[in-house]
Design a protein around this motif. Sequence first.
Motif, short mmCIF file in Angstrom:
data_model
loop_
_atom_site.label_atom_id
_atom_site.label_comp_id
_atom_site.label_asym_id
_atom_site.label_seq_id
_atom_site.Cartn_x
_atom_site.Cartn_y
_atom_site.Cartn_z
N UNK A 1 78.81 -28.86 39.71
CA UNK A 1 78.81 -27.40 40.13
C UNK A 1 79.64 -27.19 41.49
N UNK A 2 80.25 -26.24 41.46
CA UNK A 2 81.28 -25.95 42.39
C UNK A 2 80.59 -24.96 43.34
N UNK A 3 80.94 -25.13 44.69
CA UNK A 3 80.37 -23.99 45.62
C UNK A 3 80.85 -22.59 45.56
N UNK A 4 80.02 -21.78 46.26
CA UNK A 4 80.53 -20.43 46.06
C UNK A 4 81.86 -20.25 46.79
N UNK A 5 82.44 -20.86 47.79
CA UNK A 5 83.63 -20.69 48.48
C UNK A 5 84.62 -21.46 47.67
N UNK A 6 84.47 -22.37 46.96
CA UNK A 6 85.40 -22.98 45.96
C UNK A 6 85.52 -22.32 44.68
N UNK A 7 84.58 -21.29 44.36
CA UNK A 7 84.88 -20.56 43.09
C UNK A 7 85.73 -18.97 43.73
N UNK A 8 85.26 -18.82 44.76
CA UNK A 8 85.92 -17.65 45.64
C UNK A 8 87.53 -18.02 45.72
N UNK A 9 87.89 -19.12 46.36
CA UNK A 9 89.48 -19.69 46.38
C UNK A 9 89.88 -19.92 45.09
N UNK A 10 89.11 -20.32 44.23
CA UNK A 10 89.91 -20.54 42.91
C UNK A 10 90.20 -19.16 42.10
N UNK A 11 89.34 -18.03 42.54
CA UNK A 11 89.56 -16.73 41.99
C UNK A 11 90.84 -16.08 42.63
N UNK A 12 90.94 -16.37 43.84
CA UNK A 12 91.99 -15.86 44.66
C UNK A 12 93.39 -16.42 44.35
N UNK A 13 93.37 -17.91 44.23
CA UNK A 13 94.61 -18.43 43.86
C UNK A 13 94.89 -18.27 42.23
N UNK A 14 93.94 -18.14 41.44
CA UNK A 14 94.34 -17.62 40.13
C UNK A 14 94.88 -16.40 39.98
N UNK A 15 94.41 -15.24 40.67
CA UNK A 15 94.98 -14.12 40.92
C UNK A 15 96.29 -14.09 41.36
N UNK A 16 96.60 -14.78 42.28
CA UNK A 16 97.98 -15.14 42.92
C UNK A 16 99.12 -15.63 41.76
N UNK A 17 98.52 -16.63 40.91
CA UNK A 17 99.36 -17.17 40.11
C UNK A 17 99.52 -16.38 38.95
N UNK A 18 98.51 -15.35 38.68
CA UNK A 18 98.84 -14.37 37.51
C UNK A 18 100.01 -13.30 38.01
N UNK A 19 99.80 -12.91 39.18
CA UNK A 19 100.70 -12.06 39.66
C UNK A 19 102.11 -12.38 39.85
N UNK A 20 102.25 -13.85 40.36
CA UNK A 20 103.39 -14.19 40.42
C UNK A 20 104.05 -14.58 38.99
N UNK A 21 103.29 -14.91 37.94
CA UNK A 21 103.81 -15.20 36.71
C UNK A 21 104.10 -13.83 35.79
N UNK A 22 103.62 -12.70 36.24
CA UNK A 22 103.93 -11.42 35.75
C UNK A 22 105.37 -11.18 36.43
N UNK A 23 105.77 -11.22 37.87
CA UNK A 23 106.80 -11.12 38.35
C UNK A 23 107.89 -12.01 37.79
N UNK A 24 107.35 -13.21 37.28
CA UNK A 24 108.53 -14.33 36.79
C UNK A 24 108.96 -13.53 35.51
N UNK A 25 108.05 -13.06 34.59
CA UNK A 25 108.49 -12.50 33.32
C UNK A 25 109.17 -11.41 33.48
N UNK A 26 108.94 -10.59 34.51
CA UNK A 26 109.98 -9.25 34.69
C UNK A 26 111.20 -9.58 35.05
#
Length: 132
Positions: A1-26
Amino acid sequence: MLSKSSVYEIKRISLGVFILSVIQMIVVIITVGYNNSYLFGTLLGALVAILNFVFLAISVENSVKKSQGAAKGYMGSGYFLRLMFMGLIIYFAINSPYINHWATIIPLIFPRITIMVLGIIDSKKGGKKNEC
């Protein structure tokens, strides 16, 4: 089980990867035109980048519970397995006629870019305010 801070950072990184992926596709659509192989490559690369970061978080949390020597060995083997996983995905993308391998490889650096940008944003805010 991951800690709350790890889950929080994973969400932040995932959002950043998603945004950069959209920019890449554009950028790809503007420069090359739309092609499904670029979309599939970008999606695969983004998924692998996020999974790699999740596996890193799991490795770090599990190694903290071990002694120093065991933790070094555990982190080393985790690094090797994550590197092999990324290598297999890149090999698959290169040999697949339906996936553009460059569109798969580029998102693998998106977590590093996201971490750098989030570090700058957090330092401007004076530290993370929303940390768990």
